[in-house]
Structure formats: structure tokens, C-alpha cells
Design an enzyme around this catalytic site. Structure first.
Site, PDB file in Angstrom:
ATOM      1  N   TRP A  73     -13.926 -12.769   8.741  1.00 34.72           N
ATOM      2  CA  TRP A  73     -14.090 -11.316   8.050  1.00 34.72           C
ATOM      3  C   TRP A  73     -14.863 -11.640   6.792  1.00 34.72           C
ATOM      4  O   TRP A  73     -14.225 -12.234   5.916  1.00 34.72           O
ATOM      5  CB  TRP A  73     -12.979 -10.559   7.944  1.00 34.72           C
ATOM      6  CG  TRP A  73     -13.060  -8.957   7.619  1.00 34.72           C
ATOM      7  CD1 TRP A  73     -13.382  -7.912   8.361  1.00 34.72           C
ATOM      8  CD2 TRP A  73     -12.946  -8.639   6.302  1.00 34.72           C
ATOM      9  NE1 TRP A  73     -13.640  -7.013   7.451  1.00 34.72           N
ATOM     10  CE2 TRP A  73     -13.305  -7.189   6.257  1.00 34.72           C
ATOM     11  CE3 TRP A  73     -12.561  -9.044   5.221  1.00 34.72           C
ATOM     12  CZ2 TRP A  73     -13.171  -6.313   5.341  1.00 34.72           C
ATOM     13  CZ3 TRP A  73     -12.539  -8.158   3.870  1.00 34.72           C
ATOM     14  CH2 TRP A  73     -12.564  -6.930   4.047  1.00 34.72           C
ATOM     15  N   ASN A  99      -7.934 -18.732   6.316  1.00 32.77           N
ATOM     16  CA  ASN A  99      -7.720 -17.354   6.063  1.00 32.77           C
ATOM     17  C   ASN A  99      -7.284 -17.173   4.546  1.00 32.77           C
ATOM     18  O   ASN A  99      -6.511 -17.928   4.281  1.00 32.77           O
ATOM     19  CB  ASN A  99      -6.839 -16.540   6.777  1.00 32.77           C
ATOM     20  CG  ASN A  99      -7.007 -16.497   8.159  1.00 32.77           C
ATOM     21  OD1 ASN A  99      -7.930 -16.809   8.852  1.00 32.77           O
ATOM     22  ND2 ASN A  99      -6.095 -15.904   9.238  1.00 32.77           N
ATOM     23  N   GLU A 483      -4.113  12.018   6.062  1.00 31.55           N
ATOM     24  CA  GLU A 483      -3.978  11.230   7.309  1.00 31.55           C
ATOM     25  C   GLU A 483      -4.929  11.556   8.362  1.00 31.55           C
ATOM     26  O   GLU A 483      -5.784  10.649   8.859  1.00 31.55           O
ATOM     27  CB  GLU A 483      -2.643  11.236   7.925  1.00 31.55           C
ATOM     28  CG  GLU A 483      -2.425  10.434   9.234  1.00 31.55           C
ATOM     29  CD  GLU A 483      -2.753   8.707   8.952  1.00 31.55           C
ATOM     30  OE1 GLU A 483      -3.070   8.236   7.806  1.00 31.55           O
ATOM     31  OE2 GLU A 483      -2.857   8.056   9.837  1.00 31.55           O
ATOM     32  N   LYS A 487      -8.078   9.225   9.413  1.00 33.04           N
ATOM     33  CA  LYS A 487      -8.411   8.806  11.008  1.00 33.04           C
ATOM     34  C   LYS A 487      -9.727   9.011  11.147  1.00 33.04           C
ATOM     35  O   LYS A 487     -10.413   8.359  11.872  1.00 33.04           O
ATOM     36  CB  LYS A 487      -7.353   9.661  11.561  1.00 33.04           C
ATOM     37  CG  LYS A 487      -5.898   9.098  11.847  1.00 33.04           C
ATOM     38  CD  LYS A 487      -5.774   7.817  12.570  1.00 33.04           C
ATOM     39  CE  LYS A 487      -5.633   6.700  11.713  1.00 33.04           C
ATOM     40  NZ  LYS A 487      -4.676   6.462  10.741  1.00 33.04           N
ATOM     41  N   GLU A 490     -12.474   6.575   9.360  1.00 32.51           N
ATOM     42  CA  GLU A 490     -12.300   5.199   9.626  1.00 32.51           C
ATOM     43  C   GLU A 490     -12.837   4.837  11.183  1.00 32.51           C
ATOM     44  O   GLU A 490     -13.386   3.768  11.308  1.00 32.51           O
ATOM     45  CB  GLU A 490     -11.042   4.578   9.308  1.00 32.51           C
ATOM     46  CG  GLU A 490      -9.792   5.031  10.154  1.00 32.51           C
ATOM     47  CD  GLU A 490      -8.640   4.407   9.973  1.00 32.51           C
ATOM     48  OE1 GLU A 490      -8.684   2.955   9.097  1.00 32.51           O
ATOM     49  OE2 GLU A 490      -7.358   4.865  10.098  1.00 32.51           O
ATOM     50  N   HIS A 506      -9.633  24.042  -7.091  1.00 35.62           N
ATOM     51  CA  HIS A 506     -10.047  23.257  -8.359  1.00 35.62           C
ATOM     52  C   HIS A 506     -11.164  22.279  -8.111  1.00 35.62           C
ATOM     53  O   HIS A 506     -11.416  21.237  -9.142  1.00 35.62           O
ATOM     54  CB  HIS A 506      -8.519  22.289  -8.807  1.00 35.62           C
ATOM     55  CG  HIS A 506      -7.357  23.375  -9.082  1.00 35.62           C
ATOM     56  ND1 HIS A 506      -7.410  24.000 -10.263  1.00 35.62           N
ATOM     57  CD2 HIS A 506      -6.337  23.744  -8.415  1.00 35.62           C
ATOM     58  CE1 HIS A 506      -6.260  24.786 -10.218  1.00 35.62           C
ATOM     59  NE2 HIS A 506      -5.631  24.585  -8.964  1.00 35.62           N
ATOM     60  N   LYS A 605      -7.464  -4.800  10.717  1.00 37.07           N
ATOM     61  CA  LYS A 605      -5.972  -4.274  10.763  1.00 37.07           C
ATOM     62  C   LYS A 605      -5.101  -4.677   9.802  1.00 37.07           C
ATOM     63  O   LYS A 605      -4.194  -3.842   9.663  1.00 37.07           O
ATOM     64  CB  LYS A 605      -5.539  -5.092  12.249  1.00 37.07           C
ATOM     65  CG  LYS A 605      -4.217  -4.491  12.724  1.00 37.07           C
ATOM     66  CD  LYS A 605      -4.401  -2.885  13.102  1.00 37.07           C
ATOM     67  CE  LYS A 605      -3.141  -2.504  13.310  1.00 37.07           C
ATOM     68  NZ  LYS A 605      -2.931  -0.890  13.213  1.00 37.07           N
TER      69      LYS A 605
HETATM   70  O1  M6R Z   1      -0.056  -3.213   7.617  1.00 35.92           O
HETATM   71  P1  M6R Z   1      -0.147  -2.072   6.741  1.00 35.92           P
HETATM   72  O2  M6R Z   1       0.790  -0.862   7.123  1.00 35.92           O
HETATM   73  O3  M6R Z   1       0.391  -2.476   5.278  1.00 35.92           O
HETATM   74  O4  M6R Z   1      -1.609  -1.699   6.571  1.00 35.92           O
HETATM   75  C1  M6R Z   1      -1.810  -0.617   5.570  1.00 35.92           C
HETATM   76  C2  M6R Z   1      -2.985  -0.030   5.546  1.00 35.92           C
HETATM   77  O5  M6R Z   1      -4.078  -1.181   5.653  1.00 35.92           O
HETATM   78  C3  M6R Z   1      -3.188   0.726   7.043  1.00 35.92           C
HETATM   79  O6  M6R Z   1      -2.540   1.552   7.093  1.00 35.92           O
HETATM   80  C4  M6R Z   1      -4.806   1.279   7.229  1.00 35.92           C
HETATM   81  O7  M6R Z   1      -5.011   2.310   6.208  1.00 35.92           O
HETATM   82  C5  M6R Z   1      -5.221   1.550   8.605  1.00 35.92           C
HETATM   83  N1  M6R Z   1      -6.535   1.206   8.985  1.00 35.92           N
HETATM   84  C6  M6R Z   1      -4.805   3.303   8.713  1.00 35.92           C
HETATM   85  O8  M6R Z   1      -5.429   3.659   9.971  1.00 35.92           O
END
Ligand code: M6R
Length: 610
Positions: A73, A99, A483, A487, A490, A506, A605
Site C-alpha cells: 500500500w 510493512n 457512521e 459507510k 468509503e 448552523h 483494513k
Molecule cells: O481496526 P480499527 O477498529 O482500529 O480501525 C479503525 C478504523 O480504521 C476503521 O474503523 C475504519 O474507519 C473502517 N474502514 C470503517 O469502516
């Protein structure tokens, strides 16, 4: 983020490495590569999906029982063959996958350039291969060269190396980026994520910070950076590999949405003695007296986990009368927060490897706070560093967009708040029991919502070509507005904003036109009237309303363009229901648009770099 797999044993390495890479695809990547040793050290790299690399490799039958592989990445240098890992030294004797980020790479590169090393990539990683070459010349020993190399690096790194000089071992190390070692019979493995190894072994060793592992086919030895040997515990992983399969579902995300009733049930069942209404946390390590003495609670997390934390804040305030802040980890880690030993930090993370969340935890611990992890991955860094852990029982979450991890995090925060409320005596027995009874009904209510999956498709089809969305919610459902918007953006790349409904006037109200769908969560609440006023404000400006509500909330028909009715529940549990249609809406819209739902562009992820 990047993924690492390594194999040494009696089988053809390439096959196992590819299987491992496939299982790491969900982490997000833009290029990949593989290196194996037969008589020579061979390397194959490709931009794009792993299948493109596989096509290259399939043209030749590559033998060899030792190899390393990587999904990249991009951080330093754009995705290209040259920048893909593994990286070689000048003479092609060492192959390195990495990594993380090597912060002092420019300084090291300058030094190596003056010593006539030739670089072929823009990456920070390549310096590692050249340092190995340099130190091998001095020591003629792979392990010694590796130790000297690792000591020169500053930053966060998980490294995995093979060398033509000593083709019977893989050397790897960890500092700030996770690595797990898998133990087999006459074969051993290494990976950045246990999912890559689950088809082969359940017996794992988690490397700790500043540890080096020397892996051969019949043994694994672990040392510190000075070469002092460490004894390591073997952890048996219980996750069933089957759980991580996609089954009949088109995408992992869809499968994970549908798994929510079961995993929420599992999360509750695991922690509740139903007969006596006792909540039991097995790895809490915090006493009742401590809970009574808490001054302030900081809930710290990123992304979706932060949204779960925000709901947790409302729970702790409401049930336990506590002073709580829900902070974004990347901000918290650099703020001058007045933390003391009577403060508790709760870090919520699916992966337990998010760099900012770990930094926040370390900071708070250093300042004397006690810490609690709410986490889905056993053995992750977060679970090993926090004083106590409450596990979410979501099982492996593969889709980049978090769904079942979120709802199990909310479930845990609900249980934790009731647990503390009982200790602090801030809740009556009747209310406590009623709140537990209502929680036990949630899995079936989610099933009920998901039975309408197909009827939500019409709504998604109607809206999939809109360019902007606004999501509004209040109180417990304000985090659900955030949230829902996250969703959608993303996975479908549609611009969406989440707001507390009261904030609309506001600023965001200026955006409302007949081209702006506004998703409003208007469930039964002590402030339903206020939300209805917000609906009126939207309709007065010709906005299109999609209203998530309950049967008996009295909303005038002319304020509603589209309606989703949820089963009734008590108000604090409404987020666990209202989020479901929003997950489905985002999924269906992204699917109609032909987006890569499970691996959306630019996203990873597990965000293991800052
Ligand atoms: O593994 P984590 O729960 O710490 O990850 C946190 C965020 O990176 C994660 O929730 C991210 O926002 C997701 N892509 C949301 O769907």
C-alpha cells in the site's frame, strides 16, 4: 495496509505464499510481489491485483521451499513494479519485504549512496536490503548482518528477509508493526496477520516489539536486537478458518452485515450469566474499587470504532453518571490532555493494530491512567498492552467497511456501562434487568430488519446516482448519522456528511436543495419532537427525506418522502437497529455502482502507520 507472508518447509513455497496473499487482500493494497530461493533468488512483482502477479508467475513453474511475499500500500513512491516489494541489494543476495515506515531512510540512503550502492526504487524499504549487503560483507553471517541492520532503523517496521547466502532460514523482526509466526510440522510460517496462516496452523507465536525471529523448517528462535534469546509462548487460535470464507454471499461486507444477529448474540452470551443477570468480563483486570474511584473516562479510537466510542460515551454518562470524553486517537495522541492515575482510557479497535490508537494507549499509560481494550483480535498489540481487555466476538471481519465489528463494539460498551452502573449503584435493579432483557431481544430484531433486505433495493436504486447525501441523528443516534455517512462514502465514493441534527441550522442547511437526499434517524425518543422540527426545516427547503423511524412515532406524512420502519426497542439500544438499514443502503448503492465493495480504493483494513 501492506501485508507480509513467509514460508519455509517441504512444500512448494509459491502456492502457500499466494494463498496467504489472497487472504491478506482485504487489508487494501496496490501492488504485490514474491521472492523464492531455488538455486537462485527469484523475484516477481506486479502492479494491481494479485491475480496479475499470479498470471506472471503461472507462466513459469517456480520451485523452491522458501519464500516471502508482500502486498504493498504505497507510502514512499507511487505503485509501480520498481517500488513493489521484495527489494534486493545490489548483488541480488537479499530479498526484503516490509510493512511500516522507515523514518530515517533518507539519511541511510545518502550514506549508502556514498558507498556506491545502487538504488532501483523510491521506497524507504530498499535501504534495508543495502544495509544487509553492507553488514554481511563485514560479518559474513546473515543473523549478525540482520541485527546490525535492524539497529540502524528508526520508525515502525515489520521486516521479513531471505538470503541466498543462507537459504535455510527466514529472518524477520518487529518494531511497531505486527508479525505473527505460525508453527507447522517440518514447516513454519510468518505473516502480518493470522488470517493468512489459519488454513495451515492454529499454533502461533506473536512477536513483541524489538524482537527478531530466525525461522527454519524445523524450528523458530526469537531474540532481542542484541541477540539475547527469548522464550515465547505458543497461542492456539480458535477462529475457524471457515468463518473467514465468503460462502454464498457476493461480498464479505454483505456476509458480515448478515452475521450481525449471531455475533451480537455471541458477544452477549459470552459475557452474561442470564439466570442471575450477572455481567462477567474475564480479562478485565480492574477492580470494583477502581471503577468507584474513576475521575474521568477517555474513550479513544479511529473511524467506525470512534463512532462506537461516541455511543459508549452516551451510555457511560447516562447509566453511570460519569465524565467521559470520546476522542479521535490521531488527535488525542498529540494533545496536552491532563491525565491522572484515576482516569481510565478505553481504546476501541477491531484490529488492535491501529497505529494512532496504540499511540494514544501508550501515552495515557505513561501518564498513569489505567487502560482497557475493546478489541476483536486476540493476541493483537492492543490486547497485549492494555491492562484489561473485553473481546468483541465478531469473528474475522474481512470487508474494509466495518459492520459487525461496530455493532459488537456498541454491544460491549452497553454491557460495560451497565456493569459499571451496577458497581456505582447508579441504576435501579429493575431498570438494569429491563436493559439486559431488551438487549437479548436485539439479535432477533436485526434479523427482522434484514428480512426486508430486498425491499431496500428499490430505495438504493432510486438514490444510487445522487452525488451528495446528508445524514442527521440526535443523541444516541448522532454517532449513527456519522457512521451511516462514513459507510456510504468509503464504499460508494459518494460524498456524504453526518451531522447532529441540531447542528443543521448552523451551516449544513445551506446545502439543502431538491438534489440533496437527507437521511434522518427519527426513532422513538424523548427528543422526537426536536427531530421532527429538523425534518420540517429540510422539507421547507425542498430536501428529499429518507426517514428511519418506528411505527408509533407521529411524523406528518408530508415530511416523509421515503420511510424505513424499525422494530421498537428502548432508546439506548436504538443505534444497534438504526445502523442496519444504513449499512445495507451503503452496500447496495456501492454494488449498483459496480464499486469494489470489499476493497475500496485507497483504504486499508488495518491502518498500521500514522
Ligand atoms: O481496526 P480499527 O477498529 O482500529 O480501525 C479503525 C478504523 O480504521 C476503521 O474503523 C475504519 O474507519 C473502517 N474502514 C470503517 O469502516
Amino acid at each position: 495496509m501492506c501485508g507480509i507472508v513467509g514460508y519455509i518447509g517441504n512444500k512448494r513455497a509459491v502456492k502457500i505464499l499466494f494463498n496467504g496473499l489472497k487472504r491478506l487482500e482485504y487489508r487494501g493494497y496496490d501492488s504485490s510481489g514474491i521472492a523464492v530461493i531455488n538455486d537462485k533468488l527469484e523475484r516477481f512483482r506486479s502492479v494491481g491485483k494479485i491475480n496479475e502477479l499470479l498470471q506472471k508467475v503461472n507462466k513459469i513453474k517456480i520451485l523452491g521451499n522458501i519464500g516471502i511475499a508482500h502486498t504493498r500500500w504505497a507510502t514512499h513512491g507511487k505503485p509501480s513494479n520498481e517500488n513493489s516489494h521484495p527489494h534486493f541489494d545490489c548483488a541480488n543476495n537479499f530479498a526484503v519485504v516490509h510493512n511500516g515506515i522507515i523514518e530515517n531512510y533518507q539519511e541511510l540512503k545518502n550514506e549508502l549512496l556514498t558507498e556506491n550502492h545502487k538504488f532501483t526504487s523510491e521506497t524507504d524499504t530498499e535501504v534495508v536490503a543495502h544495509l544487509l549487503e553492507k553488514y554481511y560483507k563485514e560479518t559474513t553471517n546473515f543473523f549478525e548482518a540482520a541485527k546490525l541492520t535492524f539497529k540502524r532503523l528508526i520508525g515502525s517496521f515489520a521486516l521479513c528477509i531471505i538470503s541466498k547466502y543462507e537459504p535455510n532460514k527466514i529472518i524477520c523482526c518487529r518494531e511497531g508493526s505486527p508479525l505473527v509466526l505460525g508453527l507447522g510440522k517440518s514447516e513454519n510460517f510468518v505473516a502480518s496477520d493470522i488470517l493468512a496462516l489459519l488454513p495451515y496452523t492454529r499454533n502461533m507465536i506473536f512477536l513483541d516489539e524489538k524482537e527478531i525471529a530466525v525461522i527454519s523448517a524445523d524450528k523458530i528462535e526469537v531474540f532481542d536486537f542484541n541477540g539475547v534469546k527469548h522464550t515465547k509462548a505458543i497461542t492456539e487460535i480458535n477462529w475457524d478458518a471457515i468463518l473467514a470464507e465468503k460462502k454464498e454471499y457476493k461480498h464479505y461486507m454483505l456476509k458480515e452485515i448478515f452475521e450481525q444477529p449471531d455475533v451480537i448474540f455471541e458477544t452477549i452470551d459470552n459475557k452474561l450469566d442470564e439466570e442471575n443477570y450477572n455481567i462477567i468480563f474475564n480479562h478485565l483486570n480492574l477492580t470494583n474499587d477502581y471503577f468507584k474511584s474513576i475521575n474521568k473516562v477517555y474513550i479513544v479510537a479511529c473511524g467506525t470504532a470512534w463512532h462506537a466510542g461516541l455511543i459508549g460515551k452516551y451510555y457511560l454518562e447516562e447509566f453511570c453518571n460519569m465524565y467521559v470524553e470520546a476522542a479521535i486517537a490521531s488527535e488525542f495522541r498529540y494533545r496536552n490532555v491532563p491525565i491522572s492515575k484515576n482516569d481510565l482510557i478505553i481504546v476501541i479497535s477491531q484490529s488492535g493494530e491501529t497505529a494512532d490508537s496504540l499511540a494514544a494507549l501508550r501515552k495515557a499509560k505513561k501518564l498513569g491512567a489505567k487502560s482497557l481494550a475493546v478489541c476483536n483480535v486476540r493476541g493483537s498489540t492492543l490486547t497485549r498492552e492494555a491492562d484489561g481487555v473485553i473481546y468483541t466476538n465478531a469473528g474475522p471481519e474481512i470487508g474494509v467497511a466495518s459492520t459487525k465489528a461496530f455493532t459488537t463494539q456498541v454491544t460491549v460498551m452497553y454491557l460495560l456501562s451497565l456493569y459499571i452502573a451496577k458497581i456505582k449503584n447508579t441504576i435501579s435493579d429493575d431498570k438494569y434487568k429491563n436493559y439486559i432483557d431488551e438487549l437479548l431481544l436485539i439479535p432477533n430484531k436485526i434479523r427482522e430488519i434484514l428480512e426486508d433486505y430486498n425491499s431496500l433495493k428499490d430505495l438504493s436504486l432510486t438514490f444510487h446516482n445522487f452525488k451528495n447525501f446528508l445524514y442527521l441523528g440526535r443523541h444516541f443516534n448522532y454517532p449513527i448519522a456519522l457512521e451511516g455517512a462514513l459507510k456510504l462514502k468509503e464504499i460508494s465514493y459518494i460524498h456524504a456528511e453526518g451531522y447532529a441534527s441540531g447542528e443543521m441550522k448552523h451551516g449544513p442547511i445551506a446545502l439543502i436543495t431538491e438534489e440533496m437526499p437527507v437521511v434522518i434517524i427519527a426513532v422513538k425518543s424523548f427528543i422526537s419532537e426536536k427531530v421532527i422540527s429538523n425534518l420540517q426545516e429540510v422539507k421547507a427547503r425542498d430536501g428529499i427525506t429518507i426517514v428511519i423511524t418506528n411505527e408509533d412515532v407521529d411524523i406528518p406524512d408530508d415530511l416523509i418522502d421515503y420511510k424505513i420502519i424499525l422494530p421498537d426497542t428502548i432508546e439506548p439500544l436504538s443505534p444497534l437497529l438504526s445502523v442496519i438499514p444504513l449499512q445495507v443502503l451503503a452496500y447496495q448503492i456501492a454494488d449498483f455502482l459496480g464499486c469494489d465493495v470489499d476493497q475500496p480504493r485507497n483504504l486499508a483494513k488495518s491502518v498500521t502507520v500514522e
